[in-house]
Design a protein around this motif. Structure first.
Motif, short mmCIF file in Angstrom:
data_model
loop_
_atom_site.label_atom_id
_atom_site.label_comp_id
_atom_site.label_asym_id
_atom_site.label_seq_id
_atom_site.Cartn_x
_atom_site.Cartn_y
_atom_site.Cartn_z
N GLY A 73 15.47 -36.64 17.30
CA GLY A 73 14.58 -35.49 16.78
C GLY A 73 13.77 -35.80 16.03
N ASP A 74 13.08 -35.09 14.93
CA ASP A 74 12.35 -35.58 13.89
C ASP A 74 13.08 -35.53 12.73
OD1 ASP A 74 10.13 -35.36 15.69
OD2 ASP A 74 9.08 -33.94 14.53
N VAL B 41 29.02 -33.49 23.47
CA VAL B 41 27.68 -33.33 22.45
C VAL B 41 28.22 -33.08 20.70
CG1 VAL B 41 25.78 -31.87 21.88
CG2 VAL B 41 26.36 -32.05 24.31
N ARG B 42 27.34 -34.08 20.08
CA ARG B 42 27.51 -33.84 18.58
C ARG B 42 26.19 -33.75 18.13
NH1 ARG B 42 29.56 -38.50 14.22
NH2 ARG B 42 29.32 -36.97 12.18
N THR B 43 26.09 -32.84 17.32
CA THR B 43 24.81 -32.54 16.60
C THR B 43 25.08 -32.47 15.13
OG1 THR B 43 25.00 -29.81 16.54
CG2 THR B 43 23.65 -31.02 18.54
N GLU B 44 24.05 -32.98 14.48
CA GLU B 44 24.00 -33.15 13.01
C GLU B 44 22.51 -32.78 12.45
OE1 GLU B 44 26.37 -33.35 11.06
OE2 GLU B 44 27.91 -34.36 12.30
N ARG B 45 22.60 -32.02 11.31
CA ARG B 45 21.14 -31.64 10.70
C ARG B 45 20.79 -32.81 10.10
NH1 ARG B 45 19.61 -26.26 7.22
NH2 ARG B 45 17.33 -27.07 6.82
N VAL B 46 19.47 -33.02 10.34
CA VAL B 46 18.70 -34.31 9.77
C VAL B 46 17.57 -34.09 8.94
CG1 VAL B 46 19.33 -35.68 11.67
CG2 VAL B 46 17.35 -34.31 11.68
N ALA C 225 16.39 -28.90 11.46
CA ALA C 225 16.28 -29.96 12.63
C ALA C 225 17.35 -30.64 12.90
CB ALA C 225 14.96 -30.94 12.01
N TYR C 226 17.62 -30.93 14.15
CA TYR C 226 19.00 -31.56 14.47
C TYR C 226 18.61 -32.73 15.38
CZ TYR C 226 21.32 -27.38 12.90
OH TYR C 226 21.64 -26.32 11.93
N TYR D 102 19.75 -24.28 23.41
CA TYR D 102 20.48 -24.47 22.39
C TYR D 102 19.32 -25.03 21.37
CZ TYR D 102 24.52 -24.97 25.34
OH TYR D 102 25.38 -24.67 26.08
N GLY D 103 19.15 -23.98 20.22
CA GLY D 103 18.06 -24.12 19.26
C GLY D 103 18.52 -23.72 17.74
N PRO D 104 17.90 -24.02 16.70
CA PRO D 104 18.21 -23.62 15.40
C PRO D 104 18.15 -22.07 15.12
CG PRO D 104 16.51 -25.38 15.32
CD PRO D 104 16.68 -24.98 16.55
N GLU D 105 18.81 -21.58 14.21
CA GLU D 105 18.31 -20.31 13.82
C GLU D 105 17.16 -19.63 14.11
OE1 GLU D 105 20.42 -16.43 12.77
OE2 GLU D 105 21.34 -18.53 12.48
N GLY D 106 17.08 -18.64 14.70
CA GLY D 106 15.62 -18.07 14.78
C GLY D 106 15.01 -18.57 15.98
N THR D 107 15.58 -19.19 16.99
CA THR D 107 14.70 -19.81 18.20
C THR D 107 14.20 -18.50 18.76
OG1 THR D 107 16.15 -21.81 18.27
CG2 THR D 107 14.89 -20.96 20.15
N GLU D 108 14.78 -17.69 19.35
CA GLU D 108 14.27 -16.59 20.15
C GLU D 108 13.16 -15.92 19.34
OE1 GLU D 108 15.49 -12.38 21.98
OE2 GLU D 108 17.18 -13.45 20.92
N GLN D 109 13.23 -15.49 17.98
CA GLN D 109 12.22 -14.93 17.21
C GLN D 109 10.91 -15.84 17.29
OE1 GLN D 109 15.35 -15.20 16.44
NE2 GLN D 109 16.22 -13.16 16.54
#
Length: 250
Positions: A160-161, A133-138, A144-145, A90-97
């Motif tokens: 996270g950061d 799980v709950r994620t929020e953009r920080v 970043a989440y 599970y990662g932000p947009e573009g993690t694979e790239q």
């Protein structure tokens, strides 16, 4: 839940610790939060190389994700027992790239997805294994989440950061353990939307009513003890610095 600090140094590894990486276990399920520089080696002190069930990458700075390139090698080129089944990541947009670019020489443009099952993070609620799980953009210069994990009535929040932001307060509200970054020194660095200092981490924990505060992501050039003292000056609960190898039962 069981939390193991695999690595807790910020920005680059210290002499004592790899970069950010935290193993969370419940009901036999193993979730890794971040895999920064040096984390893959440290992880093997705690579990087998192929024992992870999922990985959460808070963002795509190297000190939180770069050892995924080494983990790709371990999973893709595994001959004994055959190649591993794709691992949920599970990662932000573009993690694979991002990981493919960092590795630079994958056998094909889609090789990463042969061993990692990529899921794009957005702010929201979902399940990973037994965890709610709950994620929020920080607040960070890149996407970043922060993450809130709940299991059997107990809650772990990982920042996270981030800089100071309302989303972090919401994630940490009433958490039993708040694993919070404290990269900056109060009265020294003041860069909004980048990182927290110890005092700000303590203020977030106090406002959220967190049961315990563990400061992490302290870079080698930052005085962790000063950050801890600053956090304790505003947070009334138990607070400590993250140390590699420490285990918490939540």
């Amino acid at each position: 839940m069981k939390l193991t600090v695999v690595g807790c140094s910020g920005s680059f590894p210290s002499a004592e610790s790899a970069c950010s990486s935290y193993l969370v276990e419940a009901d036999g399920f193993r979730l890794l939060l971040d895999m920064g520089n040096g984390a893959l080696g440290e992880l093997q002190r705690h579990i087998g190389l192929y024992d992870l069930d999922a990985v959460f990458l808070s963002h795509l700075h190297a000190d939180h994700c770069i050892d995924m390139c080494g983990y790709f090698v371990a999973r893709y080129y595994r001959h004994e027992g055959g190649r591993c089944a794709p691992l949920p990541v599970y990662g932000p947009e573009g993690t694979e790239q991002r990981l493919t670019t960092a590795y630079a020489d994958t056998p094909s443009p889609t090789s990463m997805s042969e061993v990692f099952d990529f899921h794009t993070l957005k702010s929201g609620s979902f399940d990973i294994g037994p965890f709610s799980v709950r994620t929020e953009r920080v607040a960070h210069p890149v996407e970043a989440y922060g993450i809130r994990l709940e299991h059997a009535g107990r809650t772990l929040t990982y920042s996270g950061d981030t800089g100071v932001c309302e989303a972090l307060h919401e994630l940490a509200d009433g958490a039993d353990l708040f694993l919070c970054e404290a990269s900056f020194t109060y009265g020294k660095e003041d860069i909004p939307g980048l990182h927290l200092n110890g005092r700000e981490a303590g203020q977030h924990a106090e406002r959220a009513g967190a049961g315990r505060l563990v400061l992490t992501h302290v870079p080698p050039w930052t005085d962790g003890e000063r950050n801890l003292a600053d956090a304790r000056s505003v947070y009334r609960g138990p607070a400590e610095l993250a140390v590699t190898g420490t285990v918490y039962d939540i």
